[in-house]
Design a protein around this motif. Structure first.
Motif, PDB file in Angstrom:
ATOM      1  N   VAL A   2      90.677  44.216  33.112  1.00 30.51           N
ATOM      2  CA  VAL A   2      90.344  45.437  32.388  1.00 30.51           C
ATOM      3  C   VAL A   2      88.904  45.816  32.715  1.00 30.51           C
ATOM      4  N   VAL A   3      88.716  47.049  33.129  1.00 31.02           N
ATOM      5  CA  VAL A   3      87.370  47.545  33.412  1.00 31.02           C
ATOM      6  C   VAL A   3      86.901  48.343  32.209  1.00 31.02           C
ATOM      7  N   ARG A   4      85.768  47.952  31.679  1.00 31.25           N
ATOM      8  CA  ARG A   4      85.228  48.633  30.509  1.00 31.25           C
ATOM      9  C   ARG A   4      84.103  49.571  30.945  1.00 31.25           C
ATOM     10  N   PRO A   5      84.032  50.749  30.311  1.00 33.70           N
ATOM     11  CA  PRO A   5      82.932  51.653  30.645  1.00 33.70           C
ATOM     12  C   PRO A   5      81.595  51.020  30.297  1.00 33.70           C
ATOM     13  N   GLN A   6      80.579  51.390  31.044  1.00 37.79           N
ATOM     14  CA  GLN A   6      79.251  50.842  30.799  1.00 37.79           C
ATOM     15  C   GLN A   6      78.276  51.969  30.470  1.00 37.79           C
ATOM     16  N   TRP A   7      77.608  51.801  29.358  1.00 38.56           N
ATOM     17  CA  TRP A   7      76.579  52.725  28.890  1.00 38.56           C
ATOM     18  C   TRP A   7      75.286  51.933  28.746  1.00 38.56           C
ATOM     19  N   GLU A   8      74.193  52.488  29.224  1.00 44.90           N
ATOM     20  CA  GLU A   8      72.902  51.831  29.033  1.00 44.90           C
ATOM     21  C   GLU A   8      71.791  52.870  29.030  1.00 44.90           C
ATOM     22  N   TRP A   9      70.674  52.460  28.464  1.00 43.86           N
ATOM     23  CA  TRP A   9      69.511  53.350  28.367  1.00 43.86           C
ATOM     24  C   TRP A   9      68.553  53.053  29.508  1.00 43.86           C
ATOM     25  N   GLN A  10      67.929  54.103  30.015  1.00 41.22           N
ATOM     26  CA  GLN A  10      66.818  53.973  30.947  1.00 41.22           C
ATOM     27  C   GLN A  10      65.609  54.583  30.257  1.00 41.22           C
ATOM     28  N   PHE A  11      64.445  53.983  30.485  1.00 41.15           N
ATOM     29  CA  PHE A  11      63.246  54.362  29.742  1.00 41.15           C
ATOM     30  C   PHE A  11      62.136  54.831  30.664  1.00 41.15           C
ATOM     31  N   ASP A  12      61.353  55.812  30.172  1.00 41.20           N
ATOM     32  CA  ASP A  12      60.200  56.334  30.902  1.00 41.20           C
ATOM     33  C   ASP A  12      58.945  56.134  30.067  1.00 41.20           C
ATOM     34  N   PHE A  31      78.862  55.482  21.364  1.00 41.44           N
ATOM     35  CA  PHE A  31      78.486  55.331  19.964  1.00 41.44           C
ATOM     36  C   PHE A  31      77.600  54.104  19.771  1.00 41.44           C
ATOM     37  N   ASP A  32      78.012  52.969  20.328  1.00 48.13           N
ATOM     38  CA  ASP A  32      77.223  51.741  20.176  1.00 48.13           C
ATOM     39  C   ASP A  32      75.848  51.885  20.804  1.00 48.13           C
ATOM     40  N   ALA A  33      75.787  52.534  21.965  1.00 49.87           N
ATOM     41  CA  ALA A  33      74.499  52.731  22.630  1.00 49.87           C
ATOM     42  C   ALA A  33      73.574  53.601  21.780  1.00 49.87           C
ATOM     43  N   GLU A  34      74.115  54.685  21.243  1.00 51.60           N
ATOM     44  CA  GLU A  34      73.298  55.580  20.424  1.00 51.60           C
ATOM     45  C   GLU A  34      72.884  54.922  19.120  1.00 51.60           C
ATOM     46  N   GLN A  35      73.749  54.140  18.545  1.00 51.68           N
ATOM     47  CA  GLN A  35      73.405  53.428  17.313  1.00 51.68           C
ATOM     48  C   GLN A  35      72.271  52.447  17.572  1.00 51.68           C
ATOM     49  N   LEU A  37      69.934  52.609  19.877  1.00 54.28           N
ATOM     50  CA  LEU A  37      68.674  53.323  20.046  1.00 54.28           C
ATOM     51  C   LEU A  37      68.133  53.768  18.691  1.00 54.28           C
ATOM     52  N   GLY A  38      69.016  54.236  17.815  1.00 55.93           N
ATOM     53  CA  GLY A  38      68.589  54.649  16.483  1.00 55.93           C
ATOM     54  C   GLY A  38      67.964  53.523  15.685  1.00 55.93           C
ATOM     55  N   GLU A  39      68.410  52.302  15.943  1.00 59.32           N
ATOM     56  CA  GLU A  39      67.886  51.143  15.219  1.00 59.32           C
ATOM     57  C   GLU A  39      66.634  50.568  15.865  1.00 59.32           C
ATOM     58  N   THR A  40      66.406  50.813  17.148  1.00 54.70           N
ATOM     59  CA  THR A  40      65.316  50.133  17.862  1.00 54.70           C
ATOM     60  C   THR A  40      64.247  51.059  18.434  1.00 54.70           C
ATOM     61  N   TRP A  41      64.344  52.366  18.202  1.00 55.41           N
ATOM     62  CA  TRP A  41      63.399  53.279  18.848  1.00 55.41           C
ATOM     63  C   TRP A  41      61.950  52.979  18.493  1.00 55.41           C
ATOM     64  N   ARG A  42      61.693  52.523  17.263  1.00 57.56           N
ATOM     65  CA  ARG A  42      60.302  52.236  16.878  1.00 57.56           C
ATOM     66  C   ARG A  42      59.733  51.088  17.710  1.00 57.56           C
ATOM     67  N   ALA A  43      60.522  50.040  17.885  1.00 60.46           N
ATOM     68  CA  ALA A  43      60.078  48.904  18.699  1.00 60.46           C
ATOM     69  C   ALA A  43      59.897  49.328  20.156  1.00 60.46           C
ATOM     70  N   VAL A  49      57.515  53.063  25.489  1.00 55.95           N
ATOM     71  CA  VAL A  49      58.588  53.974  25.889  1.00 55.95           C
ATOM     72  C   VAL A  49      58.320  55.344  25.264  1.00 55.95           C
ATOM     73  N   HIS A  50      58.316  56.379  26.096  1.00 49.56           N
ATOM     74  CA  HIS A  50      58.112  57.738  25.612  1.00 49.56           C
ATOM     75  C   HIS A  50      59.388  58.567  25.676  1.00 49.56           C
ATOM     76  N   GLN A  51      60.292  58.207  26.595  1.00 50.49           N
ATOM     77  CA  GLN A  51      61.554  58.936  26.746  1.00 50.49           C
ATOM     78  C   GLN A  51      62.676  57.956  27.054  1.00 50.49           C
ATOM     79  N   ALA A  52      63.883  58.329  26.624  1.00 48.13           N
ATOM     80  CA  ALA A  52      65.066  57.506  26.900  1.00 48.13           C
ATOM     81  C   ALA A  52      66.180  58.405  27.426  1.00 48.13           C
ATOM     82  N   ARG A  53      66.915  57.886  28.403  1.00 47.83           N
ATOM     83  CA  ARG A  53      68.059  58.604  28.984  1.00 47.83           C
ATOM     84  C   ARG A  53      69.276  57.701  28.894  1.00 47.83           C
TER      85      ARG A  53
END
Length: 70
Positions: A2-12, A31-35, A37-43, A49-53
């Motif tokens: 089974v191939v699972r989709p992969q989501w990840e953040w890149q930072f600038d 959803f998990d990726a966005e959640q 980021l919502g929990e860890t953006w301060r850290a 990190v100034h921007q996330a994609r």
């Protein structure tokens, strides 16, 4: 196999250059990726990190997000 989709953040940083650190975990859902980021953006902002994609299997999936300075 089974191939699972992969989501990840890149930072600038402040200069717009891609950062090698911190490294985003790889997620199986947007959803998990966005959640995460919502929990860890301060850290992340505290680490310069100034921007996330959000990238889905190598392609940017959402507009670039600016992280507020803390």
């Amino acid at each position: 196999m089974v191939v699972r989709p992969q989501w990840e953040w890149q930072f600038d940083g402040a200069d717009g250059a891609s950062l090698e650190r911190p490294v985003s975990p790889v997620f199986t859902t947007q959803f998990d990726a966005e959640q995460w980021l919502g929990e860890t953006w301060r850290a992340l902002a505290a680490q310069g990190v100034h921007q996330a994609r959000l990238v889905h299997e190598g392609v940017q999936a959402t507009p670039t997000l600016a992280l507020p300075a803390i």
